[in-house]
Scaffold this motif. Sequence first.
Motif, PDB file in Angstrom:
ATOM      1  N   ASP A 166       2.399   2.444  -2.905  1.00  0.00           N
ATOM      2  CA  ASP A 166       3.081   2.734  -1.642  1.00  0.00           C
ATOM      3  C   ASP A 166       2.161   3.501  -0.696  1.00  0.00           C
ATOM      4  OD1 ASP A 166       5.349   1.484  -2.575  1.00  0.00           O
ATOM      5  OD2 ASP A 166       6.383   3.344  -3.127  1.00  0.00           O
ATOM      6  N   HIS A 170       0.832   2.224   2.895  1.00  0.00           N
ATOM      7  CA  HIS A 170       1.059   3.081   4.063  1.00  0.00           C
ATOM      8  C   HIS A 170      -0.244   3.297   4.833  1.00  0.00           C
ATOM      9  CE1 HIS A 170       2.497   6.443   6.463  1.00  0.00           C
ATOM     10  NE2 HIS A 170       1.581   7.231   5.924  1.00  0.00           N
ATOM     11  N   VAL A 323       5.941  10.903   3.094  1.00  0.00           N
ATOM     12  CA  VAL A 323       5.117  10.679   4.288  1.00  0.00           C
ATOM     13  C   VAL A 323       5.277  11.849   5.258  1.00  0.00           C
ATOM     14  CG1 VAL A 323       4.782   9.184   6.307  1.00  0.00           C
ATOM     15  CG2 VAL A 323       5.231   8.171   4.055  1.00  0.00           C
ATOM     16  N   GLU A 329      -0.100   9.522  10.937  1.00  0.00           N
ATOM     17  CA  GLU A 329       1.260   9.066  11.204  1.00  0.00           C
ATOM     18  C   GLU A 329       1.705   9.590  12.583  1.00  0.00           C
ATOM     19  OE1 GLU A 329       0.881   9.789   6.733  1.00  0.00           O
ATOM     20  OE2 GLU A 329       0.327  10.830   8.591  1.00  0.00           O
TER      21      GLU A 329
END
Length: 344
Positions: A166, A170, A323, A329
């Motif tokens: 994951d 990401h 996250v 991000e």
Amino acid sequence: MASIKDVAAEAGVSVATVSRVLNDHPSVSEDARTRVLAAVQTLGYRPNAVARSLRTDQTRTLGLVISDVLNPYFTELARSVEEEARALGYSVIIGNADERPDLQDHHVRTLLDRRIDGLLVSPTDGGSPGMLDAAREGTPMVFVDRWIPGVDVPVVRADGRAAVRDLVAHLHGLGHRKLAIIAGPAATTTGSERVEAFREALAEYGIPLPDVYIGQGDFQAESGRRVTEGFLDLPEPPEVVFAADNLMALGALDAIRARGLRVPEDIALAAFDDIPWFVHTDPPITAIAQPTGELGRAAVRALIDRIEGRPPRSVTLPAHLVVRRSCGEPAPLPHSPVTNRSKS
């Protein structure tokens, strides 16, 4: 300090009856049991645990040997072990191996000398002679977090492979293609497993993991700092540094800041083993979280099963990706105030 004779006199029963009550023997009347327990409470009597262990061959004590007490992951693990053991009527003695096999063996010998009922171990550096001997001799034992292949001991651990996949997905979605890892010791199962999971996840996206992007750490902060400095000195530094534990991630962050670089603008950072203060760093660090409290509780239950003669079983729980903002991000949008407008 009150003695067992004082309790017997206070309750108006024999010393033998007091002993039977304290050892939860069924052949005691409810009236006698009530009077004895009231006398124990009134006098503040505490049974001699050592003397009782000589009679019952049990001390109701567990040993826990952890790899590094300064690592917040193991601190949280130790807390959950102690809480679960206490709830089940056991005490815990903790030994810190400090990632050293010789210290691990020292603590194992000391705990066995104190006649513990069973042992929880997070093996350091692939194990140590004394710990392996204790396992082979039949000491009730459970491995927690790390394990040793080929040793017949139940294992309670988290499986981080899906979470690593994951994480790579990401990072790929954010546009990162040059990813490096600060690995833990290859002799530990967690050290080797996390590198392999990272390599396999990168391969799914056709991203190579060159040797220069694999730095050998030791699960401690100084190695994270040293390895990251090496990454930054490369002709083509990575875009992302993934530290295989939280202390190495903090060392990596120190190295990045010492160069006057910014996270994530100049280089991104992610970590295995989430810790509470990752939310307070600037920026908050994206990390893989293990179910630490559940692992500690499950390890205690597995060990008590072994001690009490029930079939032992291994337990594997999933880790998950958390996250935040250390990999580029987007910042979360501010919450807009909610208004309630009525139509006129």
